[in-house]
Design an enzyme around this catalytic site. Structure first.
Site, PDB file in Angstrom:
ATOM      1  N   ASP A  98       0.826  -1.212   0.000  1.00  0.00           N
ATOM      2  CA  ASP A  98       0.000   0.000   0.000  1.00  0.00           C
ATOM      3  C   ASP A  98       0.864   1.268   0.000  1.00  0.00           C
ATOM      4  O   ASP A  98       1.974   1.270   0.526  1.00  0.00           O
ATOM      5  CB  ASP A  98      -0.911  -0.013   1.236  1.00  0.00           C
ATOM      6  CG  ASP A  98      -2.047   0.997   1.127  1.00  0.00           C
ATOM      7  OD1 ASP A  98      -2.361   1.433  -0.010  1.00  0.00           O
ATOM      8  OD2 ASP A  98      -2.620   1.363   2.166  1.00  0.00           O
TER       9      ASP A  98
ATOM     10  N   HIS B 187       2.679   3.461  -9.009  1.00  0.00           N
ATOM     11  CA  HIS B 187       2.382   2.053  -9.297  1.00  0.00           C
ATOM     12  C   HIS B 187       3.550   1.405 -10.052  1.00  0.00           C
ATOM     13  O   HIS B 187       3.902   0.260  -9.791  1.00  0.00           O
ATOM     14  CB  HIS B 187       1.093   1.930 -10.107  1.00  0.00           C
ATOM     15  CG  HIS B 187      -0.130   2.356  -9.337  1.00  0.00           C
ATOM     16  ND1 HIS B 187      -0.373   1.950  -8.039  1.00  0.00           N
ATOM     17  CD2 HIS B 187      -1.174   3.152  -9.678  1.00  0.00           C
ATOM     18  CE1 HIS B 187      -1.514   2.483  -7.621  1.00  0.00           C
ATOM     19  NE2 HIS B 187      -2.020   3.220  -8.594  1.00  0.00           N
TER      20      HIS B 187
ATOM     21  N   LEU C 102      10.012 -21.109  -4.311  1.00  0.00           N
ATOM     22  CA  LEU C 102       9.166 -20.121  -3.632  1.00  0.00           C
ATOM     23  C   LEU C 102       7.809 -20.127  -4.324  1.00  0.00           C
ATOM     24  O   LEU C 102       7.736 -20.159  -5.549  1.00  0.00           O
ATOM     25  CB  LEU C 102       9.809 -18.725  -3.778  1.00  0.00           C
ATOM     26  CG  LEU C 102       8.952 -17.519  -3.395  1.00  0.00           C
ATOM     27  CD1 LEU C 102       8.773 -17.451  -1.876  1.00  0.00           C
ATOM     28  CD2 LEU C 102       9.593 -16.210  -3.875  1.00  0.00           C
TER      29      LEU C 102
HETATM   30  C1  IPE Z   1      -5.503  -2.540  -0.214  1.00  0.00           C
HETATM   31  O1  IPE Z   1      -5.145  -1.220  -0.340  1.00  0.00           O
HETATM   32  C2  IPE Z   1      -5.498  -3.223  -1.560  1.00  0.00           C
HETATM   33  C3  IPE Z   1      -4.188  -3.454  -2.167  1.00  0.00           C
HETATM   34  C4  IPE Z   1      -3.032  -3.163  -1.622  1.00  0.00           C
HETATM   35  C5  IPE Z   1      -4.213  -4.064  -3.471  1.00  0.00           C
HETATM   36  P1  IPE Z   1      -6.234  -0.060  -0.541  1.00  0.00           P
HETATM   37  O2  IPE Z   1      -5.469   1.189  -0.736  1.00  0.00           O
HETATM   38  O3  IPE Z   1      -7.192  -0.436  -1.609  1.00  0.00           O
HETATM   39  O4  IPE Z   1      -6.989  -0.093   0.862  1.00  0.00           O
HETATM   40  P2  IPE Z   1      -7.824   1.057   1.608  1.00  0.00           P
HETATM   41  O5  IPE Z   1      -8.855   1.563   0.618  1.00  0.00           O
HETATM   42  O6  IPE Z   1      -6.867   2.119   2.014  1.00  0.00           O
HETATM   43  O7  IPE Z   1      -8.419   0.365   2.805  1.00  0.00           O
HETATM   44  C1  IPE Z   2      -1.408   0.324  -3.440  1.00  0.00           C
HETATM   45  O1  IPE Z   2      -1.216   1.697  -3.461  1.00  0.00           O
HETATM   46  C2  IPE Z   2      -1.737  -0.251  -4.810  1.00  0.00           C
HETATM   47  C3  IPE Z   2      -3.130  -0.653  -4.979  1.00  0.00           C
HETATM   48  C4  IPE Z   2      -4.071  -0.587  -4.078  1.00  0.00           C
HETATM   49  C5  IPE Z   2      -3.518  -1.184  -6.268  1.00  0.00           C
HETATM   50  P1  IPE Z   2      -2.434   2.715  -3.471  1.00  0.00           P
HETATM   51  O2  IPE Z   2      -2.826   2.954  -4.902  1.00  0.00           O
HETATM   52  O3  IPE Z   2      -3.529   2.259  -2.606  1.00  0.00           O
HETATM   53  O4  IPE Z   2      -1.754   4.016  -2.880  1.00  0.00           O
HETATM   54  P2  IPE Z   2      -2.361   4.997  -1.796  1.00  0.00           P
HETATM   55  O5  IPE Z   2      -2.817   4.158  -0.648  1.00  0.00           O
HETATM   56  O6  IPE Z   2      -3.491   5.714  -2.461  1.00  0.00           O
HETATM   57  O7  IPE Z   2      -1.231   5.903  -1.428  1.00  0.00           O
HETATM   58 MG    MG Z   3      -3.994   2.511  -0.664  1.00  0.00          MG
END
Ligand code: IPE
Ligand code: IPE
Ligand code: MG
Length: 252
Positions: free
Chosen positions: A26, A43, A137
């Site tokens: 995240d 990303h 793995l």
């Molecule tokens: C969780 O992160 C999903 C992934 C890392 C793929 P999100 O960014 O979607 O979660 P919330 O919305 O902060 O809970």
């Molecule tokens: C995690 O990073 C990737 C996915 C959930 C696909 P985020 O896109 O959620 O990044 P933040 O949380 O908005 O910073």
């Molecule tokens: Mg996120």
């Protein structure tokens, strides 16, 4: 150190590495925003962190690495971001599959595949097929994954077995229900790591996380590397796992 402390340290060393680590990757968007870059750049850098992490997990002797790469709820993001994330998955499989395969990585996928684009479904199938005999793995990719949806799918399969007369209602136990989950042969995660400082599971592995140790790290996912993984494991080793009993077990 006293003798018992020495013995304890030796014991910890012998079981130092969790067998199954799961990661909620995240913070890509916030990593980019902090640098005045578009979220898509976060990303892209996140994929590089993933490559580093798969290598680090192999080097550390982790047997199962599960990564949360796209949640069932992520469809609510703007369509441009969804397109970017789908493109990155395609690219990751096309560019990295051969190397993963030659490094002995077995790819597994959990999540709903029905409503994915045909070519993505094919790529995921291909990754699983090509690597199915590897055993260094296991990389479990949680894609279009939501834990409640996974449990509902399991309940549906179980209900079908009951209504077909193949399973008695009295035979429905926790273990039986678990046997209908997306990857029932995998051990539960010993350690779940979430980056970005958020302290929640966001619908990830709710069933399997019953006794997982949770480690929340304050850095954004694109900055994750071997050292961060090691320090999360060090934190895990300090934990005492009791599984509801009275005897503490350190590590897995
Ligand atoms: C969780 O992160 C999903 C992934 C890392 C793929 P999100 O960014 O979607 O979660 P919330 O919305 O902060 O809970
Ligand atoms: C995690 O990073 C990737 C996915 C959930 C696909 P985020 O896109 O959620 O990044 P933040 O949380 O908005 O910073
Ligand atoms: Mg996120």
């Amino acid at each position: 150190m006293s003798k018992s402390e020495l013995l304890r340290a030796a014991h910890i060393d012998a079981i130092a590495v969790p067998r199954h680590v799961a990661i909620i990757m995240d913070g890509n968007g916030r990593w980019a925003a902090a640098r005045g870059l578009p979220r898509a750049e976060g990303h892209r850098r996140g994929v590089e962190a993933l490559r580093r992490t798969v290598r680090a997990a192999g080097d550390l002797g982790i047997q199962f690495l599960t990564i949360f790469s796209f949640s069932a709820e992520n469809w609510s993001r703007p369509s441009t971001e969804i397109r970017e994330l789908m493109m990155l998955l395609r690219r990751f499989v096309r560019h990295d599959l051969a190397e993963l395969h030659s490094n002995g990585v077995r790819v597994r996928v959990i999540g709903e595949r029905e409503n994915l684009a045909d070519d993505i479904r094919r790529l995921l199938d291909e990754a699983e097929q090509l690597t199915k005999n590897n055993d260094k793995l296991v990389l479990v990719v949680a894609f279009n994954y939501g834990a409640r949806q996974e449990i509902a799918r399991a309940a549906q399969r179980l209900a079908a077995a009951v209504s077909a007369g193949d399973l008695a209602v009295s035979a429905v136990t926790a273990d039986k229900l678990a046997s209908y989950l997306d990857a029932p042969d995998l051990p539960d995660p010993d350690l779940i790591i979430r980056t970005s400082g958020e302290q929640r599971l966001s619908n990830f592995l709710l069933w399997q996380a019953a006794y997982s140790e949770l480690v929340f790290v304050p850095i954004y996912w694109p900055d994750f590397d071997h050292a961060t993984l090691e320090s999360a494991i060090t934190e895990y080793r300090r934990r005492e796992r009791r599984f509801g009993g009275l005897v503490a077990r350190t590590g897995s």
